[in-house]
Design a protein around this motif. Structure first.
Motif, PDB file in Angstrom:
ATOM      1  N   GLY A 159       0.720  -1.179   0.079  1.00  0.00           N
ATOM      2  CA  GLY A 159       0.163  -0.159  -0.075  1.00  0.00           C
ATOM      3  C   GLY A 159       1.029   1.324  -0.164  1.00  0.00           C
ATOM      4  O   GLY A 159       2.036   1.386   0.755  1.00  0.00           O
ATOM      5  N   GLU A 160       0.269   2.351  -0.618  1.00  0.00           N
ATOM      6  CA  GLU A 160       0.982   3.499  -0.801  1.00  0.00           C
ATOM      7  C   GLU A 160       0.540   4.498   0.298  1.00  0.00           C
ATOM      8  O   GLU A 160       1.158   5.439   0.892  1.00  0.00           O
ATOM      9  N   ASP A 161      -0.599   4.496   0.729  1.00  0.00           N
ATOM     10  CA  ASP A 161      -0.989   5.389   1.879  1.00  0.00           C
ATOM     11  C   ASP A 161      -2.131   4.480   2.655  1.00  0.00           C
ATOM     12  O   ASP A 161      -2.340   3.350   2.320  1.00  0.00           O
ATOM     13  N   MET A 162      -2.612   5.236   3.373  1.00  0.00           N
ATOM     14  CA  MET A 162      -3.456   4.407   4.578  1.00  0.00           C
ATOM     15  C   MET A 162      -4.699   3.638   3.900  1.00  0.00           C
ATOM     16  O   MET A 162      -5.025   2.553   4.207  1.00  0.00           O
ATOM     17  N   ALA A 163      -5.262   4.343   2.835  1.00  0.00           N
ATOM     18  CA  ALA A 163      -6.514   3.970   2.165  1.00  0.00           C
ATOM     19  C   ALA A 163      -6.037   2.547   1.651  1.00  0.00           C
ATOM     20  O   ALA A 163      -6.700   1.576   1.454  1.00  0.00           O
ATOM     21  N   SER A 164      -4.960   2.716   0.604  1.00  0.00           N
ATOM     22  CA  SER A 164      -4.566   1.464  -0.078  1.00  0.00           C
ATOM     23  C   SER A 164      -4.140   0.239   0.865  1.00  0.00           C
ATOM     24  O   SER A 164      -4.311  -0.850   0.747  1.00  0.00           O
ATOM     25  N   VAL A 165      -3.347   0.668   1.946  1.00  0.00           N
ATOM     26  CA  VAL A 165      -2.859  -0.184   3.053  1.00  0.00           C
ATOM     27  C   VAL A 165      -4.191  -1.156   3.516  1.00  0.00           C
ATOM     28  O   VAL A 165      -4.268  -2.396   3.167  1.00  0.00           O
TER      29      VAL A 165
END
Length: 208
Positions: free
Chosen positions: A136-142
């Protein structure tokens, strides 16, 4: 089957005392064969407990049944070098299948359903979070990666657990058909008593 385990087991059995045999990397096939050999020399299968990935502890106790003692005496005469790696009594597929059924059910009931689920879901959740942080690149994608992986694996586990329950039901039916009776042991687990109507007991199979 590892000759080392079989030699160790037979040497321990010479004491006439209960035997606890730890196998670091053991398959169900190996455990059932070990228990079968023990039966040929006066011991009865008592329990199988899982201790780790592929590891287990096989519990055997002397069988005081007169027929078991007679069989043990005859086999010691026929196979005097069994404990040194010599010839052993031939395997009997039907007996192996019954031992396997008993062992599968004992392992299944070592932990409650809730405990088994916790043992699986805790590392799965941690693994999902690790995977999410890796890709993930940011919290949402994580959260998206972790949640997607967790959901997919949970669905797979549900299928596997359902298949396991069906397998357990088949093994239980096989034991009942062979004359085994379900009882509750002192730990609250459901176990199967052999057709003799006795739980494995103590006694010196080498006496006399």
């Amino acid at each position: 089957m590892g000759k080392r385990h079989q030699r160790k087991m037979l040497r321990l059995m010479e004491s006439g005392e209960p035997v606890r045999l730890a196998v670091t990397i053991g398959t169900m096939k190996e455990f059932t064969r070990l228990a079968f050999i023990a039966q040929q020399f006066g011991y009865a299968y008592e329990n199988l407990l899982q201790t780790g990935q592929g590891a287990g502890v096989l519990w055997l106790v002397p069988d005081p049944d007169p027929q078991a003692r007679t069989l043990a005496r005859e086999n010691r005469e026929r196979y005097p070098h069994a404990a040194e790696g010599g010839p052993l009594p031939p395997l009997v597929p039907e007996a192996l299948e019954l031992l396997k059924a008993r062992m599968v059910l004992d392992l299944e009931r070592q932990y409650s359903a809730k405990t088994r689920m916790a043992l699986v879901l805790v590392p799965l959740t941690l693994g999902s979070l690790t995977l999410g942080l890796e890709f993930g690149e940011d919290m949402a994608s994580v959260l998206t990666v972790a949640g997607g992986f967790w959901a997919a694996m949970t669905a797979l586990l549900s299928v596997l657990f359902a298949a396991g329950r069906r397998s357990v039901a088949r093994y239980a039916a096989r034991l009942r058909a062979a004359g085994f009776t379900p009882v509750t042991d002192h730990d609250g687990r459901s176990r199967y008593v052999p057709p003799s109507g006795r739980l494995p007991g103590h006694g010196d199979p080498f006496a006399g």
